[in-house]
Motif scaffolding. Structure first.
Motif, PDB file in Angstrom:
ATOM      1  N   ASN A   1     -13.386  21.387  22.680  1.00  0.00           N
ATOM      2  CA  ASN A   1     -13.719  20.273  23.559  1.00  0.00           C
ATOM      3  C   ASN A   1     -14.944  20.644  24.395  1.00  0.00           C
ATOM      4  O   ASN A   1     -15.024  21.736  24.932  1.00  0.00           O
ATOM      5  CB  ASN A   1     -12.529  19.964  24.480  1.00  0.00           C
ATOM      6  CG  ASN A   1     -12.618  18.595  25.100  1.00  0.00           C
ATOM      7  OD1 ASN A   1     -13.580  17.879  24.881  1.00  0.00           O
ATOM      8  ND2 ASN A   1     -11.621  18.239  25.869  1.00  0.00           N
ATOM      9  N   ILE A   2     -15.877  19.717  24.495  1.00  0.00           N
ATOM     10  CA  ILE A   2     -17.056  19.881  25.354  1.00  0.00           C
ATOM     11  C   ILE A   2     -16.967  18.799  26.426  1.00  0.00           C
ATOM     12  O   ILE A   2     -16.780  17.624  26.119  1.00  0.00           O
ATOM     13  CB  ILE A   2     -18.367  19.703  24.566  1.00  0.00           C
ATOM     14  CG1 ILE A   2     -18.502  20.751  23.478  1.00  0.00           C
ATOM     15  CG2 ILE A   2     -19.568  19.700  25.491  1.00  0.00           C
ATOM     16  CD1 ILE A   2     -18.893  22.109  23.962  1.00  0.00           C
ATOM     17  N   THR A   3     -17.117  19.196  27.697  1.00  0.00           N
ATOM     18  CA  THR A   3     -17.027  18.245  28.805  1.00  0.00           C
ATOM     19  C   THR A   3     -18.172  18.480  29.771  1.00  0.00           C
ATOM     20  O   THR A   3     -18.451  19.618  30.147  1.00  0.00           O
ATOM     21  CB  THR A   3     -15.684  18.414  29.550  1.00  0.00           C
ATOM     22  OG1 THR A   3     -14.619  18.244  28.619  1.00  0.00           O
ATOM     23  CG2 THR A   3     -15.551  17.389  30.647  1.00  0.00           C
ATOM     24  N   GLU A   4     -18.841  17.398  30.148  1.00  0.00           N
ATOM     25  CA  GLU A   4     -19.892  17.432  31.162  1.00  0.00           C
ATOM     26  C   GLU A   4     -19.486  16.497  32.293  1.00  0.00           C
ATOM     27  O   GLU A   4     -19.032  15.378  32.038  1.00  0.00           O
ATOM     28  CB  GLU A   4     -21.232  16.958  30.583  1.00  0.00           C
ATOM     29  CG  GLU A   4     -21.813  17.857  29.525  1.00  0.00           C
ATOM     30  CD  GLU A   4     -22.562  19.041  30.090  1.00  0.00           C
ATOM     31  OE1 GLU A   4     -22.839  19.039  31.302  1.00  0.00           O
ATOM     32  OE2 GLU A   4     -22.857  19.954  29.314  1.00  0.00           O
ATOM     33  N   THR A   5     -19.628  16.943  33.529  1.00  0.00           N
ATOM     34  CA  THR A   5     -19.309  16.094  34.678  1.00  0.00           C
ATOM     35  C   THR A   5     -20.581  15.771  35.442  1.00  0.00           C
ATOM     36  O   THR A   5     -21.463  16.615  35.593  1.00  0.00           O
ATOM     37  CB  THR A   5     -18.303  16.771  35.622  1.00  0.00           C
ATOM     38  OG1 THR A   5     -18.865  17.998  36.072  1.00  0.00           O
ATOM     39  CG2 THR A   5     -16.984  17.038  34.924  1.00  0.00           C
TER      40      THR A   5
ATOM     41  N   ILE B   1     -17.274  11.600  33.655  1.00  0.00           N
ATOM     42  CA  ILE B   1     -16.979  12.671  32.713  1.00  0.00           C
ATOM     43  C   ILE B   1     -17.372  12.215  31.312  1.00  0.00           C
ATOM     44  O   ILE B   1     -16.907  11.169  30.840  1.00  0.00           O
ATOM     45  CB  ILE B   1     -15.494  13.039  32.757  1.00  0.00           C
ATOM     46  CG1 ILE B   1     -15.123  13.484  34.172  1.00  0.00           C
ATOM     47  CG2 ILE B   1     -15.169  14.116  31.741  1.00  0.00           C
ATOM     48  CD1 ILE B   1     -13.655  13.475  34.458  1.00  0.00           C
TER      49      ILE B   1
ATOM     50  N   SER C   1     -17.235  13.523  27.437  1.00  0.00           N
ATOM     51  CA  SER C   1     -16.562  14.570  26.666  1.00  0.00           C
ATOM     52  C   SER C   1     -16.507  14.202  25.194  1.00  0.00           C
ATOM     53  O   SER C   1     -16.620  13.036  24.812  1.00  0.00           O
ATOM     54  CB  SER C   1     -15.142  14.793  27.202  1.00  0.00           C
ATOM     55  OG  SER C   1     -14.383  13.614  27.054  1.00  0.00           O
TER      56      SER C   1
ATOM     57  N   LYS D   1     -22.546  17.777  20.288  1.00  0.00           N
ATOM     58  CA  LYS D   1     -22.783  18.547  21.506  1.00  0.00           C
ATOM     59  C   LYS D   1     -24.119  18.144  22.144  1.00  0.00           C
ATOM     60  O   LYS D   1     -24.206  17.985  23.360  1.00  0.00           O
ATOM     61  CB  LYS D   1     -22.774  20.031  21.173  1.00  0.00           C
ATOM     62  CG  LYS D   1     -22.873  20.927  22.372  1.00  0.00           C
ATOM     63  CD  LYS D   1     -22.793  22.384  21.965  1.00  0.00           C
ATOM     64  CE  LYS D   1     -22.972  23.264  23.172  1.00  0.00           C
ATOM     65  NZ  LYS D   1     -23.022  24.673  22.828  1.00  0.00           N
TER      66      LYS D   1
ATOM     67  N   VAL E   1     -23.776  14.704  23.862  1.00  0.00           N
ATOM     68  CA  VAL E   1     -23.104  14.764  25.165  1.00  0.00           C
ATOM     69  C   VAL E   1     -24.130  15.070  26.259  1.00  0.00           C
ATOM     70  O   VAL E   1     -24.148  14.438  27.313  1.00  0.00           O
ATOM     71  CB  VAL E   1     -21.964  15.812  25.159  1.00  0.00           C
ATOM     72  CG1 VAL E   1     -21.474  16.100  26.560  1.00  0.00           C
ATOM     73  CG2 VAL E   1     -20.809  15.331  24.305  1.00  0.00           C
TER      74      VAL E   1
ATOM     75  N   ARG F   1     -25.291  12.513  29.266  1.00  0.00           N
ATOM     76  CA  ARG F   1     -25.204  13.004  30.642  1.00  0.00           C
ATOM     77  C   ARG F   1     -26.541  12.813  31.359  1.00  0.00           C
ATOM     78  O   ARG F   1     -26.589  12.354  32.499  1.00  0.00           O
ATOM     79  CB  ARG F   1     -24.811  14.481  30.667  1.00  0.00           C
ATOM     80  CG  ARG F   1     -24.828  15.070  32.080  1.00  0.00           C
ATOM     81  CD  ARG F   1     -24.645  16.579  32.100  1.00  0.00           C
ATOM     82  NE  ARG F   1     -25.363  17.309  31.101  1.00  0.00           N
ATOM     83  CZ  ARG F   1     -26.628  17.712  31.217  1.00  0.00           C
ATOM     84  NH1 ARG F   1     -27.331  17.419  32.279  1.00  0.00           N
ATOM     85  NH2 ARG F   1     -27.201  18.399  30.254  1.00  0.00           N
TER      86      ARG F   1
END
Length: 183
Positions: A6-10, A54, A56, A65, A68, A72
């Motif tokens: 999992n890739i997550t950017e906030t 978020i 993701s 990737k 994402v 962002r």
């Protein structure tokens, strides 16, 4: 090769900016205005909690990737745009033939470029405000892509063809990119 699970950017959202997420549509409202954009990508999910957006993706490959990070950046630019705005400053440069630049509706007219009889035109994208004062051209707006594309249209309209650009340096060129506070 091991895939990441999992890739997550906030993205932090300031207090005076509201972000609304409806499926793939992201709407950002602030004191500068409102921007809406559709981020239609199969694997990427956009959600929000109290103070963050978020972005993701589960089981990403290399392109997912990268997407994402791109989404962002777009959302960050939208938030920054409605809060601060974008200002690009350009300079009119000529050696022999003084050109005149006028704004008419959603086009910019450049007369007497290198002594040409027919005017050159550049399209203004979106609701970008263009001001011409003497040799300075100022572009302002809340959408970074529209301001940048309008600036590129002006530069392309004054592109020199069939002449040596080292000798004929006439044109309208980018001098400064700044972000200014919207009041």
């Amino acid at each position: 090769m091991v895939k990441l699970s999992n890739i997550t950017e906030t993205i932090p959202v300031p207090e005076d900016v509201t972000v609304t997420i409806d499926g793939n549509d992201v709407t950002v409202k602030g004191n500068g205005g409102e921007l809406t954009r559709n981020f239609n990508h199969n694997k990427i999910a956009i959600s929000q909690d109290e103070e963050n957006v978020i972005v993701s993706v589960a089981f990403p490959n290399k392109k997912d990737k990268a997407m994402v990070g791109t989404i962002r950046s777009h959302i960050s630019n939208m938030i920054y745009g409605v809060k601060h705005g974008f200002t690009y400053k350009m300079k009119i440069v000529y050696a022999h033939f003084p050109m005149t630049v006028k704004v008419k509706g959603n086009t910019i007219t450049i007369d007497n470029f290198l002594g040409e009889r027919s005017p050159r035109l550049a399209k203004i994208i979106g609701d970008v405000k263009v001001q011409v004062k003497g040799e300075d051209v100022t572009l302002t707006g809340i959408n970074k892509e529209h301001v940048g594309q309008t600036m590129a249209n002006i530069e392309q309209a004054t592109k020199i063809k069939r002449r040596d650009p080292r000798v004929f340096q006439d044109g309208i060129y980018l001098v400064d990119k700044t972000q200014e506070e919207i009041e």
